[in-house]
Design an enzyme around this catalytic site. Sequence first.
Site, short mmCIF file in Angstrom:
data_model
loop_
_atom_site.label_atom_id
_atom_site.label_comp_id
_atom_site.label_asym_id
_atom_site.label_seq_id
_atom_site.Cartn_x
_atom_site.Cartn_y
_atom_site.Cartn_z
N LYS A 269 85.09 27.35 -54.01
CA LYS A 269 85.53 26.92 -55.34
C LYS A 269 84.92 25.57 -55.69
CE LYS A 269 90.15 29.05 -55.22
NZ LYS A 269 89.99 29.94 -56.38
N ARG A 343 94.36 39.51 -52.24
CA ARG A 343 94.53 40.96 -52.23
C ARG A 343 94.23 41.54 -50.84
NH1 ARG A 343 90.17 41.42 -57.01
NH2 ARG A 343 91.09 39.36 -57.39
#
Length: 495
Positions: A269, A343
């Site tokens: 990020k 996920r």
Amino acid sequence: MPDIAFVKPTLPRSATLVLPLPEADTPATGLHAEADAATGGALTRALEAAGFKGRKGQTTTLWAPGGNLSKVVAIGLGKLADLTPQAAEAAGGSLIPALAQDREATIAADTLPPALAASLAMGALLRSWRFDRYRTKEKEEDKPKLERIAFATSDTSAAKHAFAPMRAVADGVFLTRELVSEPPNILHPTEFADRCKALEKLGVEVEILGPKEMKRLGFGALLGVSMGSAQEPRLVVMQWKGAPKSKKAKPLAFIGKGVTFDTGGISIKPAGGMEDMKWDMAGAGTVVGLMAALAGRKAKVDVVGLIGLVENMPSGTAQRPGDVVKSYSGQTIEVINTDAEGRLVLADVLWYCQERFEPRCMIDLATLTGAIIVALGHEHAGLFSNDDDLAQRILAAGQLTGEAAWRMPLGDAYDKAIRSDIADMKNVGGRPGGAITAAQFIQRFINTKHGPMPWAHLDIAGTAWTNKDHPTIPKGATAYGVRLLDRLVADWDEG
Ligand code: BES
Ligand code: MN
Ligand code: ZN
């Protein structure tokens, strides 16, 4: 945090007096009338002069209005007919900033039904929470001083009775807020799991699985995320068995994403704002707080809570974009983006939950996507579900607790976006509908082979943290979901 007490209505000797007042022209009654008489009517004249009308959220402070009173705070309740429990909570919360420098306050709730006095107290308590573990140099005058809030009520035992379960839920909220606020160097997966052990004294069974057990089970998706970190992953299984013998059924299951820090991994990020990713474990923190709330109020239900705890780091041992991992379900996943890690964690925990508990339904919570913030802002969590009844219950509980959710679609057309050329699926579906394709990924780990499995997914990326104060939530960790799910359980299963 201040102590909360319910007392018979008498004017305070030295404590600040708080008057929760409706928007109405009716004459003063109860403690309000007594206080006004003690000041020779100066109280009413001062409130009038200050333009206080009792409008919702309006607060006015009067100093030494006469009698023995040192300070009076009036807080507007709006129209009495609209005074829902939620509105009373908001009023209770809104008065806290006005009491920052007081040690004691008496709240004149004697003209309200005792249940609403309890709601006022709940709001005040929720707003009073503060995370100051790491402040060592705060000046005395800047610290909140409030030690005790006494709620004057016509029926102290009814108010106490209504407040007892609220207190347990508030403690659950505080546990969640604390976990979510902790810095990521302190709250790594091992520490997080150890803190879950505290639930044992409430009667919750707590089990902790480490990397060895997860390897043996075949948690390839979760372990892939953890590979880059020096911190070991953990799976925590919490069980609350509160259902009476006559009502034994399969448990309700709550599953949380617990990424104690999300750098993105090799798909790293940008630096700006990355510190926010300490709260990428809010789903897990919410499940823990919910278990504490349910156990604390001795909810008559069987519930399991499972959280997957990992740290997502880039390193020489980290998983790469392009890796293919095998999940516990047996399905293979092409990891296109290592930043779509939540996920992957949920995939294995959800499957394990179904294999082990065959739950009646599953609700997962996760700070899963930035895309849900684009879609819904910070006002609603994204709700995805394969079951209309479950979805309705969640929406309704959200309305009642002020923890709102908004239903989002699922469907095959979205599922197509996560097809892979070399594995059973890939872990990202591109920018369009990013929150939906993420939910679609999770749905692939809901096992409906042996019958229906009602499931709901709450994407709480936009609601887990707030940058501004709200009536019952100081800025920071919100614990979104604890109250909603506590309410869902109460209304659904305990009736
Ligand atoms: N933890 C983030 C999602 C997030 C973003 C939570 C902002 C809270 C605030 C999640 O793991 C993530 O990185 N998601 C990616 C998915 C993308 C790579 C498909 C995102 O939303 O950008
Ligand atoms: Mn991520
Ligand atoms: Zn994440």
